[in-house]
Enzyme design. Structure first.
Site, PDB file in Angstrom:
ATOM      1  N   ASP A  23      79.688 -14.730  49.653  1.00 55.03           N
ATOM      2  CA  ASP A  23      79.313 -13.767  50.696  1.00 55.03           C
ATOM      3  C   ASP A  23      77.826 -13.931  51.008  1.00 55.03           C
ATOM      4  O   ASP A  23      76.976 -13.702  50.149  1.00 55.03           O
ATOM      5  CB  ASP A  23      79.609 -12.342  50.214  1.00 55.03           C
ATOM      6  N   SER A  28      81.212  -2.965  53.140  1.00 52.62           N
ATOM      7  CA  SER A  28      79.848  -3.305  53.528  1.00 52.62           C
ATOM      8  C   SER A  28      79.009  -2.033  53.713  1.00 52.62           C
ATOM      9  O   SER A  28      78.841  -1.272  52.762  1.00 52.62           O
ATOM     10  CB  SER A  28      79.880  -4.183  54.784  1.00 52.62           C
ATOM     11  N   HIS A  31      82.508 -12.656  53.357  1.00 52.38           N
ATOM     12  CA  HIS A  31      82.348 -11.243  53.718  1.00 52.38           C
ATOM     13  C   HIS A  31      83.610 -10.717  54.399  1.00 52.38           C
ATOM     14  O   HIS A  31      83.689 -10.632  55.620  1.00 52.38           O
ATOM     15  CB  HIS A  31      81.137 -11.103  54.647  1.00 52.38           C
TER      16      HIS A  31
END
Length: 225
Positions: free
Chosen positions: A177, A119, A204
């Site tokens: 996601d 991320s 995610h």
């Protein structure tokens, strides 16, 4: 026949992840890569206020220990300790401290064969490698990079990721996601020449099921000799 080399990989946590929490989140991947890669986890330099941190980040009502404190690499607003990957921003507050943290880890904990980022950590890992490709002596290029739920960082004053990256790369992202939509990760992958992609049906997180194991191993085995 020579013994297989165990690769060392510096892993950059996501926003609002503690060092301990990130180690736990990468536990399944660590098991998948056992004997192939050693994962060294690193969280960001900036504490994220408890109000902005995920519920249950700390085990009790007292202050967090350093390993349990949710952290981030930079903030996307000038006055608030918050971050949004998807909103347009002209601010990357705290980015220089983030770069110094990574440079120090590379110097004191290395050498490393590769970088892995999740991320916000993936966006930072890509930026670090772009700086290295541009000649920044703090960031010698690794042999490979793995970017999970990555995105092109917004708010950078220099469009450094516009230049194609020649670094071998594996891009991992989920079809569902909602934090970092798959098109964001695909856009980042397009900045790397010969990018390898691994998609999954989830959201995610860092996938490490049996169905993904061979993709990780196939990518890493080319660097293990």
């Amino acid at each position: 026949m020579a013994a297989r080399q165990t690769l060392r990989v510096l892993c950059l946590a996501g926003f609002r992840q503690s060092e301990r929490g990130f180690r736990e989140k990468t536990g399944a991947l660590r098991k998948t890569l056992r004997g192939r890669a050693e994962l060294v986890c690193l969280s960001g330099p900036h504490p994220v206020p408890e109000a902005a941190a995920p519920e249950g980040s700390c085990p009790d009502s007292g202050p967090c220990s350093p390993e349990e404190q949710p952290r981030g690499w930079w903030f996307s607003e000038e006055e608030a300790d918050v971050f949004s990957a998807l909103e347009e921003s002209t601010v990357c507050r705290g980015l220089q401290e983030a770069l110094e943290t990574v440079a120090r880890a590379l110097d004191t904990l290395g050498p490393f064969d590769g970088l892995l980022g999740f991320s916000q950590g993936a966006a930072l890992a890509a930026y670090v490698c772009a700086l290295g490709q541009a000649g920044d002596p703090r960031f010698p290029l690794p042999r490979f990079i793995i970017l999970v739920s990555g995105f092109c960082p917004r708010g950078l004053k220099e469009p450094i990721l516009q230049s194609p990256m020649s670094l071998p790369s594996l891009h991992v992202f989920g079809d569902t996601d909602r934090v970092i939509p798959s098109q964001e990760s695909m856009q980042l992958a397009s900045r790397f020449l010969g990018a390898v992609t691994l998609t999954h049906s989830g959201g995610h997180f860092i996938p490490a099921a049996a169905s993904q194991r061979q993709a990780y191993l196939k990518f890493l085995d080319q660097f293990a000799e």
